[in-house]
Design a protein around this motif. Structure first.
Motif, mmCIF file in Angstrom:
data_model
loop_
_atom_site.group_PDB
_atom_site.id
_atom_site.type_symbol
_atom_site.label_atom_id
_atom_site.label_comp_id
_atom_site.label_asym_id
_atom_site.label_seq_id
_atom_site.Cartn_x
_atom_site.Cartn_y
_atom_site.Cartn_z
ATOM 1 N N UNK A 269 15.267 99.764 84.204
ATOM 2 C CA UNK A 269 14.203 100.447 83.474
ATOM 3 C C UNK A 269 14.735 101.128 82.218
ATOM 4 N N UNK A 270 16.020 101.480 82.216
ATOM 5 C CA UNK A 270 16.601 102.174 81.069
ATOM 6 C C UNK A 270 16.542 101.343 79.791
ATOM 7 N N UNK A 271 16.526 100.030 79.934
ATOM 8 C CA UNK A 271 16.517 99.175 78.744
ATOM 9 C C UNK A 271 15.176 99.172 78.036
ATOM 10 N N UNK A 272 14.100 99.505 78.775
ATOM 11 C CA UNK A 272 12.757 99.576 78.191
ATOM 12 C C UNK A 272 12.353 98.270 77.499
ATOM 13 N N UNK A 273 12.806 97.159 78.040
ATOM 14 C CA UNK A 273 12.410 95.838 77.545
ATOM 15 C C UNK A 273 11.627 95.158 78.657
ATOM 16 N N UNK A 274 10.302 95.280 78.595
ATOM 17 C CA UNK A 274 9.480 94.927 79.751
ATOM 18 C C UNK A 274 9.148 93.449 79.844
ATOM 19 N N UNK A 275 9.012 92.764 78.723
ATOM 20 C CA UNK A 275 8.701 91.341 78.801
ATOM 21 C C UNK A 275 9.778 90.563 79.558
ATOM 22 N N UNK A 276 11.081 90.760 79.250
ATOM 23 C CA UNK A 276 12.099 90.049 80.044
ATOM 24 C C UNK A 276 12.081 90.424 81.523
ATOM 25 N N UNK A 277 11.755 91.682 81.830
ATOM 26 C CA UNK A 277 11.702 92.097 83.228
ATOM 27 C C UNK A 277 10.595 91.374 83.980
ATOM 28 N N UNK A 278 9.402 91.269 83.365
ATOM 29 C CA UNK A 278 8.299 90.577 84.033
ATOM 30 C C UNK A 278 8.569 89.082 84.121
ATOM 31 N N UNK A 279 9.240 88.508 83.128
ATOM 32 C CA UNK A 279 9.626 87.098 83.209
ATOM 33 C C UNK A 279 10.599 86.879 84.362
ATOM 34 N N UNK A 280 11.538 87.815 84.533
ATOM 35 C CA UNK A 280 12.495 87.723 85.619
ATOM 36 C C UNK A 280 11.800 87.793 86.973
ATOM 37 N N UNK A 281 10.809 88.651 87.089
ATOM 38 C CA UNK A 281 10.063 88.774 88.341
ATOM 39 C C UNK A 281 9.273 87.509 88.647
ATOM 40 N N UNK A 282 8.576 86.978 87.650
ATOM 41 C CA UNK A 282 7.775 85.781 87.896
ATOM 42 C C UNK A 282 8.664 84.597 88.270
ATOM 43 N N UNK A 283 9.839 84.513 87.658
ATOM 44 C CA UNK A 283 10.783 83.446 88.011
ATOM 45 C C UNK A 283 11.258 83.598 89.447
ATOM 46 N N UNK A 284 11.520 84.840 89.866
ATOM 47 C CA UNK A 284 11.962 85.083 91.241
ATOM 48 C C UNK A 284 10.900 84.658 92.238
ATOM 49 N N UNK A 285 9.641 84.899 91.931
ATOM 50 C CA UNK A 285 8.558 84.510 92.835
ATOM 51 C C UNK A 285 8.440 82.994 92.909
ATOM 52 N N UNK A 286 8.439 82.324 91.755
ATOM 53 C CA UNK A 286 8.240 80.870 91.747
ATOM 54 C C UNK A 286 9.426 80.141 92.367
ATOM 55 N N UNK A 287 10.639 80.571 92.066
ATOM 56 C CA UNK A 287 11.807 79.877 92.594
ATOM 57 C C UNK A 287 12.047 80.198 94.061
ATOM 58 N N UNK A 288 11.506 81.309 94.524
ATOM 59 C CA UNK A 288 11.692 81.685 95.916
ATOM 60 C C UNK A 288 10.582 81.232 96.839
ATOM 61 N N UNK A 289 9.681 80.417 96.320
ATOM 62 C CA UNK A 289 8.545 79.948 97.116
ATOM 63 C C UNK A 289 8.756 78.486 97.487
ATOM 64 N N UNK A 290 9.098 78.234 98.750
ATOM 65 C CA UNK A 290 9.358 76.876 99.199
ATOM 66 C C UNK A 290 8.091 76.166 99.629
ATOM 67 N N UNK A 291 8.279 75.039 100.301
ATOM 68 C CA UNK A 291 7.143 74.257 100.780
ATOM 69 C C UNK A 291 6.531 74.918 102.009
ATOM 70 N N UNK A 292 5.221 74.774 102.133
ATOM 71 C CA UNK A 292 4.491 75.437 103.203
ATOM 72 C C UNK A 292 4.801 74.812 104.559
#
Length: 381
Positions: A269-292
């Protein structure tokens, strides 16, 4: 606009699946119905027009698979195969945002970026539900100190500033989150948000705070997992202060520990660069979602019904064949062996993979599913 799979009127085909599955609809906070996120219950249509006085009782017909799925219109029932049904796991995401006065910039970032964050996951063909646990804007507070949040459409429902829920993909639970209370608020509001959690979903808790939690990571993890067995394997993601920077109330040590325990994302949070943080989160969700690990029961041809005892499943994972056997419920799954079972043996609507088979699906890059069924004539009356 948000192009969400759950709102589509037709089936959606996914890159990692060889076929299609219809996604659910409905309010996640008003009912736990269809909590597994699947549809496609077996259909019993009208009879084929035969004389009802001579209709035969329903029976299994052991004919070779791969035949016509519609019959010849003479009341004869045939076996058929349904290919597809393996989709990406759905994702259920809980955002918990600190409402302390020092969080003005951070709460504005959530407001400004949550739509784009959600769309990135939807574009990856993942059925998501997003829960926002934080306060609404305070009409009596000055804008320069108001840390309440309201999400505009298309993710939000358009009722800002007092109501922005948009079921089933987005729900806002009004809670003032104190600077040290994010973890405790997740636990204390469980009865409110638990219908939004689907058993087969990938689960993420994302906390954004410039302080630390009074509850330890170990205590939260134990209490959260005790709420529901399906929460096992959740990820905790922390956007917190990793040093005593000017923006920090405290280093988020308990949050950082919890993220490490659950293979989650740690954003500074200290970096105050929010767009890269949200991109990192969305990538974590998509890459961590396997087949049902849950598949819809095939739909029978018109005028026919599926004999549940006749169903056989075959999988091809990354090109290798796999033949799980049917077992009687989760308790019948063979340790270390491949199998599957019905959600309800008497009235099945979904097929569930046993743990070993589910593990194989979650690590596979591609999968093909074939469900072979026997078809039984529906008697008149």
């Amino acid at each position: 606009m948000l192009r969400h799979p759950a709102l589509a009127s037709t089936s959606l085909c996914f890159v990692l699946a060889c076929g299609c599955a219809v996604q659910p609809s409905g309010s996640p906070l008003s009912s736990a119905t269809a909590a597994d996120g699947t549809t496609g219950a077996p259909v019993q249509g009208d009879d084929d027009g035969d004389d009802s006085s001579t209709a035969m009782p329903e029976q299994r017909l052991d004919l070779p698979p791969g035949g016509s799925s519609s019959g010849e219109g003479d009341g004869t029932c045939v076996s058929f195969s349904d290919q597809g049904g393996v989709t990406r796991k759905p994702a259920d995401i809980i955002f918990v945002v600190d409402n302390s006065p020092s969080m003005l910039d951070e709460t504005h970032a959530v407001r400004d970026h949550l739509n784009a964050f959600s769309q990135q996951i939807i574009d990856a063909q993942i059925d998501i539900r997003v829960l926002l646990l934080t306060a609404y804007p305070n009409p009596d507070a000055a804008p320069e100190v108001d840390t309440g949040i309201c999400i505009e459409p298309p993710l939000g429902g358009g009722g800002c500033p007092t109501h922005d829920s948009n079921f089933p993909i987005f729900a806002h639970v009004q809670q003032i989150i104190g600077s040290e209370h994010a973890l405790s608020k997740v636990l204390s509001t469980h009865e409110t948000w638990k219908p939004m959690m689907r058993p087969d979903s990938s689960k993420h808790i994302i906390v954004i705070s410039d302080d630390d939690s009074f509850m330890t990571a170990e205590d939260f993890d134990a209490q959260f997992l005790a709420l529901d067995p399906s929460y096992a394997g959740y990820h905790f993601d922390a956007i917190v202060s990793t040093s005593l920077c000017p923006e920090a109330g405290a280093i988020g040590e308990h949050y950082i520990t919890l993220a490490g325990m659950t293979d989650g994302v740690i954003g500074d949070l200290c970096q105050q660069e929010f767009q890269p943080l949200f991109d990192q989160l969305s990538t974590a969700v998509t890459e961590g979602t396997g087949l049902s690990c849950v598949w819809s029961m095939p739909m029978a041809p018109e005028g026919k019904s599926i004999d549940p005892e006749s169903v056989e499943v075959s999988l091809e994972l990354d090109g290798a064949p796999l033949y799980p056997v049917r077992v009687d419920g989760a308790e019948g799954c063979p340790p270390g062996g491949h199998g599957w079972y019905y959600d309800d043996p008497d009235h099945p609507s979904t097929l569930w993979a046993c743990p070993t088979t589910c593990d194989a699906l979650e690590t596979a890059m591609s999968a093909e599913l074939e469900i072979d069924v026997g078809c039984a004539f529906v008697p008149a009356g």
